[in-house]
Write a protein that holds these residues in place. Structure first.
Motif, mmCIF file in Angstrom:
data_model
loop_
_atom_site.group_PDB
_atom_site.id
_atom_site.type_symbol
_atom_site.label_atom_id
_atom_site.label_comp_id
_atom_site.label_asym_id
_atom_site.label_seq_id
_atom_site.Cartn_x
_atom_site.Cartn_y
_atom_site.Cartn_z
ATOM 1 N N LYS A 43 -65.544 25.418 66.749
ATOM 2 C CA LYS A 43 -65.046 24.803 65.520
ATOM 3 C C LYS A 43 -65.324 23.308 65.515
ATOM 4 O O LYS A 43 -65.518 22.692 66.559
ATOM 5 C CB LYS A 43 -63.548 25.049 65.379
ATOM 6 C CG LYS A 43 -63.163 26.505 65.192
ATOM 7 C CD LYS A 43 -61.674 26.637 64.923
ATOM 8 C CE LYS A 43 -61.277 28.076 64.660
ATOM 9 N NZ LYS A 43 -59.819 28.199 64.385
ATOM 10 N N GLU A 46 -61.046 18.450 64.223
ATOM 11 C CA GLU A 46 -60.213 18.292 63.037
ATOM 12 C C GLU A 46 -59.133 17.248 63.270
ATOM 13 O O GLU A 46 -58.616 17.087 64.383
ATOM 14 C CB GLU A 46 -59.569 19.624 62.636
ATOM 15 C CG GLU A 46 -58.590 20.190 63.630
ATOM 16 C CD GLU A 46 -57.832 21.394 63.087
ATOM 17 O OE1 GLU A 46 -57.821 21.605 61.856
ATOM 18 O OE2 GLU A 46 -57.223 22.121 63.907
ATOM 19 N N VAL A 48 -55.526 15.621 63.227
ATOM 20 C CA VAL A 48 -54.184 16.130 63.468
ATOM 21 C C VAL A 48 -53.127 15.170 62.924
ATOM 22 O O VAL A 48 -52.269 15.553 62.138
ATOM 23 C CB VAL A 48 -53.945 16.368 64.970
ATOM 24 C CG1 VAL A 48 -52.494 16.767 65.233
ATOM 25 C CG2 VAL A 48 -54.895 17.435 65.507
ATOM 26 N N TYR A 60 -50.160 13.325 58.632
ATOM 27 C CA TYR A 60 -50.325 14.564 59.390
ATOM 28 C C TYR A 60 -51.198 15.551 58.621
ATOM 29 O O TYR A 60 -51.174 15.600 57.386
ATOM 30 C CB TYR A 60 -48.974 15.230 59.642
ATOM 31 C CG TYR A 60 -48.054 14.439 60.533
ATOM 32 C CD1 TYR A 60 -47.150 13.540 59.996
ATOM 33 C CD2 TYR A 60 -48.095 14.591 61.913
ATOM 34 C CE1 TYR A 60 -46.303 12.798 60.813
ATOM 35 C CE2 TYR A 60 -47.254 13.864 62.741
ATOM 36 C CZ TYR A 60 -46.363 12.970 62.179
ATOM 37 O OH TYR A 60 -45.521 12.239 62.994
ATOM 38 N N ALA A 61 -51.913 16.371 59.374
ATOM 39 C CA ALA A 61 -52.583 17.517 58.780
ATOM 40 C C ALA A 61 -51.524 18.518 58.339
ATOM 41 O O ALA A 61 -50.467 18.645 58.976
ATOM 42 C CB ALA A 61 -53.519 18.163 59.799
ATOM 43 N N ASP A 62 -51.797 19.226 57.263
ATOM 44 C CA ASP A 62 -50.820 20.188 56.742
ATOM 45 C C ASP A 62 -50.453 21.236 57.792
ATOM 46 O O ASP A 62 -49.312 21.697 57.848
ATOM 47 C CB ASP A 62 -51.374 20.879 55.502
ATOM 48 C CG ASP A 62 -51.408 19.953 54.296
ATOM 49 O OD1 ASP A 62 -52.125 20.285 53.330
ATOM 50 O OD2 ASP A 62 -50.719 18.908 54.311
ATOM 51 N N SER A 63 -51.413 21.595 58.626
ATOM 52 C CA SER A 63 -51.198 22.660 59.595
ATOM 53 C C SER A 63 -50.198 22.295 60.688
ATOM 54 O O SER A 63 -49.691 23.188 61.383
ATOM 55 C CB SER A 63 -52.525 23.060 60.250
ATOM 56 O OG SER A 63 -53.114 21.949 60.890
ATOM 57 N N VAL A 64 -49.892 21.007 60.848
ATOM 58 C CA VAL A 64 -48.987 20.594 61.924
ATOM 59 C C VAL A 64 -47.728 19.906 61.418
ATOM 60 O O VAL A 64 -46.843 19.582 62.206
ATOM 61 C CB VAL A 64 -49.706 19.675 62.940
ATOM 62 C CG1 VAL A 64 -50.987 20.338 63.451
ATOM 63 C CG2 VAL A 64 -49.995 18.305 62.361
ATOM 64 N N LYS A 65 -47.637 19.691 60.113
ATOM 65 C CA LYS A 65 -46.457 19.023 59.565
ATOM 66 C C LYS A 65 -45.184 19.778 59.928
ATOM 67 O O LYS A 65 -45.121 21.001 59.807
ATOM 68 C CB LYS A 65 -46.579 18.918 58.048
ATOM 69 C CG LYS A 65 -47.448 17.784 57.574
ATOM 70 C CD LYS A 65 -47.506 17.737 56.046
ATOM 71 C CE LYS A 65 -48.417 16.626 55.577
ATOM 72 N NZ LYS A 65 -48.554 16.612 54.094
ATOM 73 N N ARG A 67 -44.055 20.199 62.845
ATOM 74 C CA ARG A 67 -44.111 20.670 64.227
ATOM 75 C C ARG A 67 -44.576 19.583 65.195
ATOM 76 O O ARG A 67 -44.168 19.571 66.347
ATOM 77 C CB ARG A 67 -45.054 21.869 64.343
ATOM 78 C CG ARG A 67 -44.667 23.055 63.498
ATOM 79 C CD ARG A 67 -45.510 24.276 63.845
ATOM 80 N NE ARG A 67 -46.935 24.064 63.592
ATOM 81 C CZ ARG A 67 -47.872 24.168 64.523
ATOM 82 N NH1 ARG A 67 -47.553 24.469 65.781
ATOM 83 N NH2 ARG A 67 -49.154 23.983 64.202
ATOM 84 N N GLU A 89 -52.977 29.322 67.821
ATOM 85 C CA GLU A 89 -54.061 28.630 67.111
ATOM 86 C C GLU A 89 -54.055 27.128 67.322
ATOM 87 O O GLU A 89 -54.967 26.438 66.862
ATOM 88 C CB GLU A 89 -54.028 28.959 65.614
ATOM 89 C CG GLU A 89 -52.681 28.786 64.964
ATOM 90 C CD GLU A 89 -51.918 30.099 64.872
ATOM 91 O OE1 GLU A 89 -51.890 30.859 65.875
ATOM 92 O OE2 GLU A 89 -51.342 30.363 63.798
ATOM 93 N N ASP A 90 -53.053 26.609 67.990
ATOM 94 C CA ASP A 90 -53.050 25.191 68.363
ATOM 95 C C ASP A 90 -53.872 24.939 69.627
ATOM 96 O O ASP A 90 -54.064 23.790 70.020
ATOM 97 C CB ASP A 90 -51.623 24.689 68.602
ATOM 98 C CG ASP A 90 -50.783 24.674 67.343
ATOM 99 O OD1 ASP A 90 -49.594 25.049 67.423
ATOM 100 O OD2 ASP A 90 -51.315 24.285 66.287
#
Length: 126
Positions: A43, A46, A48, A60-65, A67, A89-90
């Motif tokens: 990949k 990206e 973070v 923050y990236a949406d995928s980690v907001k 957390r 997936e992290d």
């Protein structure tokens, strides 16, 4: 230029936590905005999280907001990434990055970073 060294990665079960550190040397740490990125096999790298020079502004990236939490202690020349509620997936190599910042509130765009660390591996088992 600034040199960056990450640490704190490791193997953790899903739902667990880690605190990643990025130690800076060579220049005045508070002159730099800082960011964290990650890259998984196959990949693209990206974005973070990012933090301004002062520490008062973050992104923050949406995928980690909700957390992950980015922070910095300028007196210790160190930036941190607290990673909680980890998911498989992290799993990735996590890199810190820096760029000179004229404004204390500026958050760089991902392509604006100039200096990079060597990365620290985070592996999340299910």
């Amino acid at each position: 230029q600034v040199q960056l060294v990450e640490s704190g990665g490791g193997l953790v079960q899903a739902g667990g936590s880690l605190r990643l550190s990025c130690a800076a040397s060579g220049r005045t740490f508070s002159d730099y905005a800082m960011g964290w990125f990650r890259q998984s096999p196959g990949k693209d790298r990206e974005f973070v999280a990012a933090i301004s020079r002062s520490g008062g502004f973050t992104s923050y990236a949406d995928s980690v907001k909700g957390r992950f939490t980015i922070s910095r202690v300028n007196a210790k020349n160190t930036a941190y990434l607290q990673v909680d509620s980890l998911l498989p997936e992290d799993t990735a190599v996590y890199y810190c990055a820096a760029v000179e910042a004229g404004s204390t509130s500026w958050i760089p765009r991902p392509l604006e970073y100039r200096y990079w660390g060597q990365g620290t591996q985070v592996t999340v088992s299910s």
